[in-house]
Write a protein that holds these residues in place. Sequence first.
Motif, short mmCIF file in Angstrom:
data_model
loop_
_atom_site.label_atom_id
_atom_site.label_comp_id
_atom_site.label_asym_id
_atom_site.label_seq_id
_atom_site.Cartn_x
_atom_site.Cartn_y
_atom_site.Cartn_z
N VAL A 19 -0.67 -0.07 -8.88
CA VAL A 19 -2.00 -0.70 -8.90
C VAL A 19 -3.07 0.39 -8.81
CG1 VAL A 19 -3.56 -2.28 -7.71
CG2 VAL A 19 -1.12 -2.79 -7.84
N THR A 20 -3.99 0.37 -9.76
CA THR A 20 -5.10 1.31 -9.73
C THR A 20 -6.16 0.83 -8.74
OG1 THR A 20 -6.36 0.20 -11.47
CG2 THR A 20 -4.69 1.81 -12.16
N PRO A 77 0.83 -1.22 0.00
CA PRO A 77 0.00 0.00 0.00
C PRO A 77 0.86 1.26 0.00
CG PRO A 77 0.02 -1.01 2.17
CD PRO A 77 0.74 -1.96 1.26
N ASN A 78 0.27 2.35 -0.50
CA ASN A 78 1.00 3.62 -0.60
C ASN A 78 1.19 4.31 0.75
OD1 ASN A 78 1.28 3.50 -3.39
ND2 ASN A 78 -0.75 4.41 -3.73
N ILE A 128 -3.91 -15.85 2.65
CA ILE A 128 -3.63 -14.41 2.67
C ILE A 128 -2.81 -14.13 3.91
CG2 ILE A 128 -4.60 -12.08 2.74
CD1 ILE A 128 -7.15 -13.18 1.50
N ASN A 129 -1.68 -13.48 3.73
CA ASN A 129 -0.82 -13.14 4.86
C ASN A 129 -0.82 -11.63 5.05
OD1 ASN A 129 1.04 -13.10 6.89
ND2 ASN A 129 2.75 -13.87 5.67
N ASN A 130 -1.54 -11.15 6.07
CA ASN A 130 -1.67 -9.70 6.30
C ASN A 130 -1.62 -9.43 7.81
OD1 ASN A 130 -2.20 -6.97 6.15
ND2 ASN A 130 -4.39 -7.24 5.78
N PRO A 131 -0.57 -8.71 8.27
CA PRO A 131 0.52 -8.13 7.46
C PRO A 131 1.60 -9.16 7.15
CG PRO A 131 0.83 -7.56 9.76
CD PRO A 131 -0.47 -8.32 9.70
#
Length: 449
Positions: free
Chosen positions: A121-122, A78-79, A101-104
């Motif tokens: 990524v848009t 992410p930005n 899914i590994n978050n974070p």
Amino acid sequence: MYSRRTTPNDLEAELKDLLTKRMKVSENIVQTNNLQAVMAFLVQKYGDQQKAIQALLNEAAAEFGSGSFGHSWLAYFPNDGKKPTTYGYHANGPGKQAFEINNPSSDSPSRDHKARICQPVTQLQSQELTTIAKEETDKKQEYTWQENCTEFAGKAWNRVMTKGTGTSLEFRQKPVKGGLMDQLMQTMHAQYPAVATPGQLGYVIGAANGSEEKRQFKLPTEVLATAPLPGSADVLGVFTKDRYATIRMNGTTDIALAGSRPVTVLTAGTKFFTLDTVATFNCSPSKDQDYPYFVFSGSKYATVNARTDGDNVVLGHKGSPTNISNIPAFKDFDHVDAVMNVTSRVEQCSPQGRSKSADFVVFSGKKYKYITVDPSGDLTRAEENSSKSGTLRIDKVRATIGVPGSKPRYVFYGGKYEKIDAPEPSHIRGTGHPVTENWLSFSNAGLAP
């Protein structure tokens, strides 16, 4: 997207290792390359053919998922500086869901993963990735030798990042014809004609990024044409004499999307094997409508129609090659070096074509002409604005690139490029810099001189 290998896997050797080391099949039997003999051994070991097949499939899934063949996965950064999220398939055992899914995640852009390809990524692409994650969660697919980490990562990348550009990454590799893997795939009625492997994915990532060991072509010294591709206004085809590649213009940054291809892929039906330039109408590309190109080669030109179909660009020719001399507005021109679109507005293509005329500058040697093409797109009806036509300060212009929504142009000539602040030939001063000093996307895509 990451891969932990950079060269294609040796599927035949890896299958033979699996048979001899994990399943204890006699090496003499394996070396016969006879799948029937191998299966006879396994049937004797496991009791019947169904159990033998299931054991082989389980061992193949375990070997693919062990990491010994490599590993592939997606990471989203992410930005806002927060930790990334990773998406991937893992061998969690028979009957257990492979998708995780590994978050974070502890991944970082600078971490060495052998091969990686990164793109902005848009918001729509981010939403598509979220959709894929939900689909995978609901599907509850177990890890198999075909539904493996690379199959997931490659398909997801192509669906999210390259849809409509014609630049999908080829992440599957075909087995050696007649080998054990080939026989196995035919016997098992494999779902896909080839096997997704981390090595194949790493290899095509390397080709797209232009890593030294994968680059098949030299750095370009001459760019001959550029043209937007249907379905994405910021994706361009960049052409040399006999090859083209796709790049994305992100502001002033150019990004290679895939390795180069022969020009004949685009000029199908025109019988052109090399080209001088490619021109397009002044309407923004649409993924569901034909998008017309003018292709020039020597003293002739032809029209080519293109549209997108899923991840592919579908091409067809509109007419046979025609002499440039048949275009009244091109009088005194025996060839065309470049065409620059100078229309002030951008119009969306429609099934009825354009509703307004479009303006171009056409270059031939040191000369250039301003022409207006009416909504029909018929070049033979184009009109010259002789009061604006003139002579260049340089020998010739070979190509131009515009940044969407911006007046400046990049002009290419004699192996150099120059940025001009407006799309006017009089602004070209001949003070260009070598293409090899910039435009890394060209070399990363593997364009030849």
